[in-house]
Design an enzyme around this catalytic site. Structure first.
Site, PDB file in Angstrom:
ATOM      1  N   LYS A  77      -9.904 -54.491 -36.147  1.00  0.00           N
ATOM      2  CA  LYS A  77      -9.534 -54.610 -34.728  1.00  0.00           C
ATOM      3  C   LYS A  77      -8.087 -54.169 -34.553  1.00  0.00           C
ATOM      4  O   LYS A  77      -7.221 -54.541 -35.368  1.00  0.00           O
ATOM      5  CB  LYS A  77      -9.699 -56.076 -34.305  1.00  0.00           C
ATOM      6  CG  LYS A  77      -9.400 -56.376 -32.848  1.00  0.00           C
ATOM      7  CD  LYS A  77      -9.595 -57.868 -32.568  1.00  0.00           C
ATOM      8  CE  LYS A  77      -9.407 -58.240 -31.117  1.00  0.00           C
ATOM      9  NZ  LYS A  77      -9.591 -59.699 -30.901  1.00  0.00           N
ATOM     10  N   SER A 152     -12.986 -60.683 -27.265  1.00  0.00           N
ATOM     11  CA  SER A 152     -12.213 -59.459 -27.192  1.00  0.00           C
ATOM     12  C   SER A 152     -12.480 -58.503 -28.347  1.00  0.00           C
ATOM     13  O   SER A 152     -12.197 -57.313 -28.235  1.00  0.00           O
ATOM     14  CB  SER A 152     -10.723 -59.796 -27.145  1.00  0.00           C
ATOM     15  OG  SER A 152     -10.333 -60.484 -28.331  1.00  0.00           O
ATOM     16  N   SER A 176     -13.441 -64.932 -29.649  1.00  0.00           N
ATOM     17  CA  SER A 176     -13.530 -63.473 -29.657  1.00  0.00           C
ATOM     18  C   SER A 176     -14.243 -62.864 -30.841  1.00  0.00           C
ATOM     19  O   SER A 176     -14.429 -61.649 -30.874  1.00  0.00           O
ATOM     20  CB  SER A 176     -12.137 -62.870 -29.571  1.00  0.00           C
ATOM     21  OG  SER A 176     -11.718 -62.903 -28.252  1.00  0.00           O
TER      22      SER A 176
HETATM   23  N1  GLN Z   1     -12.291 -64.791 -24.075  1.00  0.00           N
HETATM   24  C1  GLN Z   1     -11.193 -65.603 -24.477  1.00  0.00           C
HETATM   25  C2  GLN Z   1      -9.952 -65.193 -23.737  1.00  0.00           C
HETATM   26  O1  GLN Z   1     -10.033 -64.306 -22.960  1.00  0.00           O
HETATM   27  C3  GLN Z   1     -11.022 -65.537 -25.934  1.00  0.00           C
HETATM   28  C4  GLN Z   1     -10.150 -64.444 -26.401  1.00  0.00           C
HETATM   29  C5  GLN Z   1      -9.940 -64.486 -27.882  1.00  0.00           C
HETATM   30  O2  GLN Z   1     -10.570 -65.273 -28.593  1.00  0.00           O
HETATM   31  N2  GLN Z   1      -9.019 -63.645 -28.333  1.00  0.00           N
HETATM   32  O3  GLN Z   1      -8.920 -65.740 -23.912  1.00  0.00           O
END
Ligand code: GLN
Length: 474
Positions: A77, A152, A176
């Site tokens: 990532k 994400s 994420s």
């Molecule tokens: N969807 C969550 C957010 O927008 C989790 C993001 C993540 O785990 N990096 O914060």
């Protein structure tokens, strides 16, 4: 599409038989990547470097000197540093930024002869649940191209699901890894906070962030985990707890009579898709029939998870992202008359909508007049949520739940409705608030043929247990 074996053991035996080599493997993956460019997975492709490394590793395999991860081709990532490569975080702010060092996890996996094939798309600074918040455009779900892959770390999940690599490194702040794993029908592991060094991971919310792993099976994920986990002097929050031989241990069975599994009633209430609910309950029933002790438990502060998560992570993000000011890193707006104007313009033009929303929210909850009402209060609720888990783990060894309330939604469906997007984290964010480990395992398909995962949460540092329970759920 090339049909490439989806486990390291199969890849290794094909190499041993002579029907495959690392060089050939990399070429096959590169063809799959080329054929599926429409999914918009890669930000940087390391094609020539991956080929060169593959031939070096092929030689090592012949000589019997190769490392533990020889034959494992991995994507990363684009929030994790790989020396001399772009590190964009999916943002215009860093779209031309090249990093000067590698993250600890990268050094460790290269030392064991993994091949990194490229860096992949993600929501900007890891903020999002759909991989639509990227400067480099949205990523598509290979199961249904009209749908999001989750976020994400959406592209990390897609790279594994679409056979562009064997495994991927993603990151988690609130789900994420588990949520996109669920949306794409693969396994995703979020380890205990501090289990894996964060050195070289760009910070979103430092007291939540953790690097994690996408893969097809527990042995592969366990192997990658045992390579990258462990104390790192460059991350003061990394734990000194011993690292187990997770790969080998993952193959051992749990003793059902000695294993109790809880399900929290709060995770099966309104908002949960019927097909997911039935699928997860059916799996729980199977476990009961196999002799596992199943117990209903309560996590009473679940209703405060989303609010608490977004207050605290936005507060930490507003502080962490203050370093992007047009002076030290990345994007700088041209033609500003004063220094102040340059700061404002660089940040206004360099960050996307969602990142700006979080910076504003975070700055607000940290401001003098509201600190006690929001930030301090949320810290207290975080403690209550942690206590919920501590109490639950006195009664049971694992807690089982759906990973997400719904399957993959359509591209564009939630982009203008941040609250409904945030509610996708309802079952995952509590794990990051509590700092415990959790895994999402593919668990079935809904009426539209879209995959969903089952989530298992464990005690701190019981990654071994989560990898073992995978055998019961696959
Ligand atoms: N969807 C969550 C957010 O927008 C989790 C993001 C993540 O785990 N990096 O914060």
């Amino acid at each position: 599409m090339n049909n490439i074996p989806q486990s390291l053991k199969e890849i290794r035996s094909a190499i041993a038989e002579g029907s495959l080599s690392c060089e050939r493997l990399v070429d096959l993956y590169l063809q799959n990547i080329e054929e599926q460019k429409n999914l918009n997975v890669f930000i940087s492709l390391f094609d020539s470097e991956a080929r060169e490394r593959a031939s070096v590793i092929d030689e090592k395999i012949k000589k019997g000197t190769s490392g533990k991860l020889a034959g494992a081709v991995i994507t990363v990532k684009d929030v994790i540093s790989v020396k001399d490569r772009l590190l964009t975080c999916g943002s215009k702010m860093l779209s031309n930024f090249t990093t000067v060092y590698s993250a600890t996890v990268i050094e460790r996996l290269l030392d064991e002869d993994a091949i990194i094939i490229g860096k992949v798309n993600c929501d900007e600074f890891a903020m999002g649940s759909s991989n639509e918040n990227s400067f480099f455009g949205p990523v598509k779900n290979p199961v249904d191209l009209t749908r999001v892959p989750g976020g994400s770390s959406g592209a990390s999940a897609v790279s594994v699901a679409a056979n562009m690599c064997l495994m991927s490194l993603g990151s988690e702040t609130g789900g994420s890894i588990r949520q996109p794993a669920s949306f794409c029908g693969i396994t995703g592991l979020k380890a205990t906070y501090g289990r894996i060094s964060r050195f070289g991971l760009v910070a979103f919310a430092s007291s939540f962030d953790s690097i994690g792993i996408f893969g097809n099976n527990n042995y592969d994920i366990g192997l990658l985990l045992e390579v990258i986990a462990g104390h790192d002097g460059r991350d003061s929050t990394s734990s000194e707890t011993d690292v187990a031989i997770y790969s080998v241990l993952s193959e051992n069975k749990l003793d059902p009579e000695k294993t109790s599994i809880g399900f929290a009633k709060e995770y099966f209430e309104e908002g949960l898709d019927e097909d997911i609910k039935n699928g997860v309950l059916a799996k729980i029933e199977t476990l009961r029939i196999r002799g596992f002790k199943i117990k209903e438990i309560s996590l009473p502060h679940t209703k405060y998870v989303i609010q608490t998560y977004y207050i605290l992570t936005s507060a930490e993000a507003s502080s962490n992202l203050s370093r992007f000011d047009g002076v030290r890193y990345g994007y700088r707006s041209a033609d500003s008359a004063t220094l102040e104007e340059m700061y404002v313009n660089s940040r206004s033009e360099g960050f996307g909508e969602e990142v700006k929303r979080r910076i504003m929210l975070g700055t607000y909850v940290l401001s003098a007049g509201y600190y006690d009402a929001y930030y301090r209060k949320a810290q207290k609720v975080r403690r209550l949520i942690m206590n919920d888990f501590e109490n639950a783990f006195k009664e049971v060894d694992f807690i089982i739940s759906p990973t997400t309330p719904n399957t993959a939604f359509r591209l564009g469906e939630k982009i203008d409705d941040p609250l409904s997007m945030y509610l996708n984290d309802i079952y995952t964010a509590s794990v990051n608030l509590a700092g415990i480990p959790a895994i999402s395992v593919p668990s079935g398909k809904d009426r539209n043929g879209l995959p969903f995962g089952i989530q298992v949460m464990g005690r701190k540092f019981d990654e071994e247990g989560l990898l073992k329970i995978w055998n019961e759920l696959k």
